[in-house]
Design an enzyme around this catalytic site. Structure first.
Site, mmCIF file in Angstrom:
data_model
loop_
_atom_site.group_PDB
_atom_site.id
_atom_site.type_symbol
_atom_site.label_atom_id
_atom_site.label_comp_id
_atom_site.label_asym_id
_atom_site.label_seq_id
_atom_site.Cartn_x
_atom_site.Cartn_y
_atom_site.Cartn_z
ATOM 1 N N LYS A 96 0.848 -1.183 0.000
ATOM 2 C CA LYS A 96 0.000 0.000 0.000
ATOM 3 C C LYS A 96 0.891 1.244 0.000
ATOM 4 O O LYS A 96 1.961 1.254 0.619
ATOM 5 C CB LYS A 96 -0.901 -0.038 1.233
ATOM 6 N N SER A 171 -9.356 1.547 3.079
ATOM 7 C CA SER A 171 -8.506 2.353 2.226
ATOM 8 C C SER A 171 -7.459 1.547 1.469
ATOM 9 O O SER A 171 -6.764 2.070 0.609
ATOM 10 C CB SER A 171 -7.812 3.424 3.065
ATOM 11 N N SER A 195 -9.756 -1.048 7.211
ATOM 12 C CA SER A 195 -9.219 -0.799 5.872
ATOM 13 C C SER A 195 -8.457 -1.958 5.256
ATOM 14 O O SER A 195 -8.069 -1.883 4.086
ATOM 15 C CB SER A 195 -8.336 0.453 5.880
#
Length: 495
Positions: A96, A171, A195
């Site tokens: 990420k 996210s 997330s």
């Protein structure tokens, strides 16, 4: 060691191998790290325009690492090389884009950090590198991890590989979409209010948020430090365990760390699962409710005794968790000089929440900490009676991109509220939680099951999840979609 151009058929076969299977083939020299990287990069090139999962792809770096890894394997064959026993050695993975990566830009999905290149690795990135994993690139995310749809105003939304008109969840949506679509063999994301688990559930893969503090967030751009976690996204429970073992810190002396080779032997023949009477099943889509019910029956068939548990203070947690998260997020952005000086450079949803955080009163923040302790005690009391708590990962399947409100069980709710409310409790308390596939809707959208366990109880939690996975075939299904040629989003980098 077999190398060379990979045909489309073998590409698909290789792309969806598990990390465990791939590591075995590498050691047998039936495939090469170069093959794996070529497959992953070919899929990124073809599928990323449709999914928008990657923001930065480091193709040259990945190919160089793959060639070096290949030499390691060939060297071992001659009996002259170093230790390459890690199951991640030569495996292409993604991170990420809020993990610091030395020499590779780290945007956190923001305009503000669009050109930020860290001089050092996050601890997670460093550990993965030490294990021999090959980094393919950095994945798209909700701006500053401050949202759950992954609709990014600067880099575009991530599209769910099961239905590209729908969100991936956030996210860590880029990490989940890339893993689900076979563009990498696993990834690591962050989880502050769900997330990791939200996009895992919406994309039909496994997502694990471990005990608070087990995986270091040093070198991760924070959201709300009291709730921030880092953890794996993978296509199987064993792969999630492999990634967790690579990035986890030390366990307390009285806790048993998980071992991916022993998951089948870790679970007791008879185990207890808690069915929460409060909160988790109050507003659920009927298809999700049915899938969780069927999953419960499967768990009973493999040894679970399901009993009611009570979490009486959980209803108070939503407001309290919101106050803490709002205040801590705003404080970080103030401390960096980003907010309010650069308000115009944020997306409207993130700037709006930062403004809300600036209004949080100290009394509300402190009361939130009190409620946090009460809810932790509720969970700890429940875990005196059960080994894990069974709940939906999210109450709905993936909404459409741009959809802001939903009707769930006859009641209107915002998409944000719907996706966060079943996940934030485990962030609030710091207990480990895992999302695993447990079915599909009539429209073919994944449904996720959530298991929450006692602190430092990842070994048992993963073993129960593994037993469920072995008794079902949901994890064997992969999205098949036609990637139409499309332009890359502005701001993406392929180097």
């Amino acid at each position: 060691m077999k190398t060379g151009r990979v045909t489309p058929k073998s590409e698909s076969e290789l792309a969806f191998l598990s990390i465990e299977q791939t590591a075995r083939l590498l050691r047998r020299r039936e495939i090469s790290p170069v093959d794996l990287v070529n497959v992953a990069l070919a899929r990124i090139e073809r599928l990323n325009p449709s999914t928008n999962a990657f923001l930065t792809v480091v193709a040259g770096r990945a190919r160089k690492q793959a060639r070096l890894a290949e030499r390691e394997f060939l060297g071992k064959k001659r009996g002259s090389r170093s230790n390459i026993t890690s199951p991640l050695f030569g495996i292409p993975i993604a991170l990420k884009d809020n993990f610091y990566t030395r020499g590779i830009r780290t945007t956190a999905g923001s305009k503000i950090l669009a050109n930020f290149i860290p001089k050092e690795d996050s601890e997670v990135a460093a550990r993965l590198h030490q294990m021999g994993a090959i980094l393919l690139g950095k994945t798209n995310m909700h701006e500053f991890a401050y949202g759950i749809t992954n609709e990014n105003p600067h880099y575009g939304p991530v599209h769910n590989p099961w239905a590209t008109e729908r969100i991936s969840g956030g996210s860590s949506g880029g990490s989940a979409a890339a893993t689900a679509a076979g563009m990498c063999f696993g990834s690591v994301g962050t989880d502050t209010g769900g997330s990791i688990r939200i996009p895992a559930a919406l994309c039909g893969i496994v997502g694990l948020k471990s005990t608070y503090g087990l995986v270091s967030v040093s070198g991760v751009i924070p959201l709300a430090p009291s709730f921030d976690h880092a953890g794996p996204l993978a296509r199987s429970v064993v792969d999630a365990c492999i990634l967790l073992q690579a990035i986890a810190g030390k366990y307390p002396a009285d806790a048993k760390p998980p071992d991916f080779r022993k998951l089948g032997r870790t679970r007791p023949r008879r185990f207890r699962l808690g069915w929460p009477k409060d909160y988790f099943f109050e507003r659920i889509d009927p298809e999700v409710q049915q899938a969780i019910g069927v999953a419960g029956k499967v768990l009973q068939q493999i040894g679970a005794r399901i009993q009611d548990v009570s979490l009486p203070h959980l209803a108070d947690s939503q407001e309290s968790a919101t106050y803490i998260a709002l205040a801590e997020a705003t404080r970080y952005h103030q401390s960096q000089g980003f907010y309010p000086a650069r308000t115009a450079d944020y997306g409207s949803d993130v700037s709006g929440r930062l403004e809300m955080g600036a209004q949080v009163r100290a009394v509300h923040y402190l009361r939130g900490l009190e409620v946090k302790r009460e809810v932790e005690q509720d969970f700890d009391s429940a875990f005196n009676r059960v080994d894990a708590i069974l709940a939906p990962a999210v109450p709905i399947a993936a909404p459409r991109i741009g959809e802001n409100e939903l009707i769930i069980a006859g009641e209107k709710e915002t998409v944000r509220s719907a996706l966060v409310r079943l996940n934030r409790p485990a962030n609030f308390t710091g207990h480990p939680a895992i999302a695993i596939p447990c079915g599909f809707t009539q429209e073919g959208l994944p449904i996720g099951l959530q298991l929450i366990g006692p602190k430092w109880g990842e070994a048992t939690l993963l073993a129960i999840a593994f037993a469920f996975e072995q008794a079902t075939n949901w994890h064997t299904r992969h999205p098949e979609f036609s990637a139409e040629p499309a332009q890359r989003q502005k701001g993406q980098a392929y180097v």
